[in-house]
Design a protein around this motif. Structure first.
Motif, PDB file in Angstrom:
ATOM      1  N   LEU A  72       0.867  -1.207   0.027  1.00 60.63           N
ATOM      2  CA  LEU A  72       0.022  -0.136   0.088  1.00 60.63           C
ATOM      3  C   LEU A  72       0.814   1.336   0.139  1.00 60.63           C
ATOM      4  O   LEU A  72       2.083   1.224   0.130  1.00 60.63           O
ATOM      5  N   ASP A  73       0.130   2.311  -0.246  1.00 58.10           N
ATOM      6  CA  ASP A  73       0.947   3.628  -0.033  1.00 58.10           C
ATOM      7  C   ASP A  73       0.222   4.522   1.020  1.00 58.10           C
ATOM      8  O   ASP A  73      -0.791   4.947   0.468  1.00 58.10           O
ATOM      9  N   THR A  78      -3.563   4.655  -1.110  1.00 58.47           N
ATOM     10  CA  THR A  78      -3.920   3.656  -1.746  1.00 58.47           C
ATOM     11  C   THR A  78      -3.423   2.269  -1.525  1.00 58.47           C
ATOM     12  O   THR A  78      -2.498   2.086  -1.014  1.00 58.47           O
ATOM     13  N   SER A  80      -2.913  -2.208  -2.818  1.00 55.32           N
ATOM     14  CA  SER A  80      -2.822  -3.071  -3.761  1.00 55.32           C
ATOM     15  C   SER A  80      -2.590  -4.493  -3.471  1.00 55.32           C
ATOM     16  O   SER A  80      -1.798  -4.969  -3.833  1.00 55.32           O
ATOM     17  N   TRP A  87      -8.888  -4.738  -6.323  1.00 53.61           N
ATOM     18  CA  TRP A  87      -8.309  -3.277  -5.781  1.00 53.61           C
ATOM     19  C   TRP A  87      -6.892  -3.254  -6.274  1.00 53.61           C
ATOM     20  O   TRP A  87      -6.126  -3.777  -5.529  1.00 53.61           O
ATOM     21  N   LEU A  89      -4.184  -0.132  -6.780  1.00 52.81           N
ATOM     22  CA  LEU A  89      -3.970   1.558  -6.489  1.00 52.81           C
ATOM     23  C   LEU A  89      -4.957   2.046  -6.134  1.00 52.81           C
ATOM     24  O   LEU A  89      -5.547   2.993  -6.716  1.00 52.81           O
ATOM     25  N   TYR A  90      -5.959   1.335  -5.277  1.00 52.33           N
ATOM     26  CA  TYR A  90      -7.306   1.846  -4.591  1.00 52.33           C
ATOM     27  C   TYR A  90      -7.306   2.648  -3.828  1.00 52.33           C
ATOM     28  O   TYR A  90      -6.713   2.307  -2.783  1.00 52.33           O
ATOM     29  N   PRO A  91      -7.915   3.881  -3.711  1.00 50.83           N
ATOM     30  CA  PRO A  91      -7.708   4.968  -2.792  1.00 50.83           C
ATOM     31  C   PRO A  91      -8.738   4.566  -1.690  1.00 50.83           C
ATOM     32  O   PRO A  91      -9.873   5.018  -1.492  1.00 50.83           O
ATOM     33  N   ASP A  94      -9.781   7.374   0.963  1.00 50.95           N
ATOM     34  CA  ASP A  94     -10.925   8.347   0.473  1.00 50.95           C
ATOM     35  C   ASP A  94     -12.171   8.032   0.239  1.00 50.95           C
ATOM     36  O   ASP A  94     -13.074   8.261   0.400  1.00 50.95           O
ATOM     37  N   GLN A  95     -12.234   6.589  -0.468  1.00 46.17           N
ATOM     38  CA  GLN A  95     -13.433   5.775  -0.623  1.00 46.17           C
ATOM     39  C   GLN A  95     -14.286   5.712   0.659  1.00 46.17           C
ATOM     40  O   GLN A  95     -15.519   5.809   0.465  1.00 46.17           O
TER      41      GLN A  95
END
Ligand SMILES: [Zn+2]
Length: 324
Positions: A72-73, A78, A80, A87, A89-91, A94-95
């Motif tokens: 993850l980042d 995000t 992954s 998912w 690079l899924y945010p 925020d989601q």
């Protein structure tokens, strides 16, 4: 606070108070789907159910913490997860904020961290590593994850990925690992790797037995030489990785959880033995190695601790600004 734990096998949610009590808790199997929005909807539905079960409104929560399988980042928010194809690079932070918190005035963005870090923080705050200032947490399961507490604080690193002990090389020129290296700890001491090695060494479970970690432990307890040698080999590799870590960052305690740690002394005895043999520098000797106390909820409790810390920090910042 609301804590969410996102993994390839299960999605879990809990409302957790300051003392670490789980006011309400639930989990569902991670749906095997490729639609990222459908998966998010399942996670958010679970979160709503669990908050309602605690008798609370979303607006009454002090914060939301999310622990997720990596990579993850944590800066971009995000994820992954290798085992969640929907998912990439899924945010997620925020989601979750958009779906769950949109109507809540002034709500902070959820805090996101890797599952190994959350496990470690959970054990350091509420479990077997309580109060440790120099702790290595390890999850030995389908894979091997980890995290570090240094100088009493969780050390995530600039990308949020510190503690990836499963991909430390303990056997140069060993078995290839999907990460691109060879001889990673995970390729020797994860549950599936241990099972594969025992089968290769001549363990022949009967047709009715699923060859998994539980069956391997049963075979070792029954004296099967191939199964025992797999535990010895895994313990040796984990012990080496612990000493490498201790040599570099001076840890004093290790807490080990995950499915394979439930095999108890079968794994812990060879780990302690290897640590004792390899720890040659004085400051690396006498490390305490303990089993997880929180088991499946360590990740949830760590995510909760992150959310609590973020809420406290935001409150202190606001106090500074408001003071005349
Ligand atoms: Zn690797």
């Amino acid at each position: 606070v609301l804590a969410l734990d996102v993994g390839g096998t299960k999605l879990a949610a809990a409302v957790i108070d300051r003392a670490g009590n789980r006011i309400s808790r639930g989990e569902v199997a991670t749906p095997r789907i490729l639609d990222g929005e459908l998966l998010l909807a399942r996670l958010v539905d679970l979160a709503r159910e669990i908050v309602a079960a605690a008798g609370l409104q979303i607006s009454e929560l002090a914060g939301v913490g999310i622990g997720s399988a990596g990579p993850l980042d944590s800066v971009a928010g995000t994820i992954s997860p290798v085992n969640i194809a929907a998912w990439r690079l899924y945010p997620l932070a925020d989601q979750v904020a958009a779906e769950l918190l949109a109507d809540v005035e002034g709500f902070r963005r959820p805090v996101l961290a890797g599952d190994g870090l959350c496990f470690t923080l959970g054990e350091q705050r509420f479990g077997a590593g309580r109060g440790s200032t120099a702790l290595l947490g390890m999850v030995v399961s389908t894979g091997i994850g980890g995290g570090l507490v240094l100088d009493g604080k969780l050390y995530a690193g600039p990308s949020g990925n510190a503690g990836h002990i499963g991909h430390i090389v303990v056997q140069p020129d060993g078995v290839p690992c999907p990460c691109g290296n060879r001889g990673c700890l995970e390729r020797i001491a994860s549950g599936p790797s241990m099972v594969a090695y025992a089968l290769d060494q001549g363990w022949t479970p009967d047709a009715a037995t699923v060859p998994d970690g539980v069956a391997l432990a049963a075979a070792a307890r029954a004296g099967n030489a191939a199964a025992l040698s797999s535990f010895e080999r895994a313990g040796e590799a984990i012990g080496r990785a612990i000493v490498l870590t201790a040599t570099l960052v001076d840890i004093r305690e290790v807490v080990i959880g995950g499915g394979m740690s439930a095999t108890g002394e079968l794994l812990f005895a060879p780990i302690r033995d290897a640590v004792q043999r390899h720890a040659v520098l004085a400051f690396t000797q006498g490390i305490e190695i303990r089993a997880s106390e929180l088991d499946r909820d360590a990740g949830l409790l760590g995510a909760a601790a992150l959310a609590m810390d973020a809420a406290d920090a935001a409150y202190r910042d606001a106090e500074q600004v408001n003071r005349p």
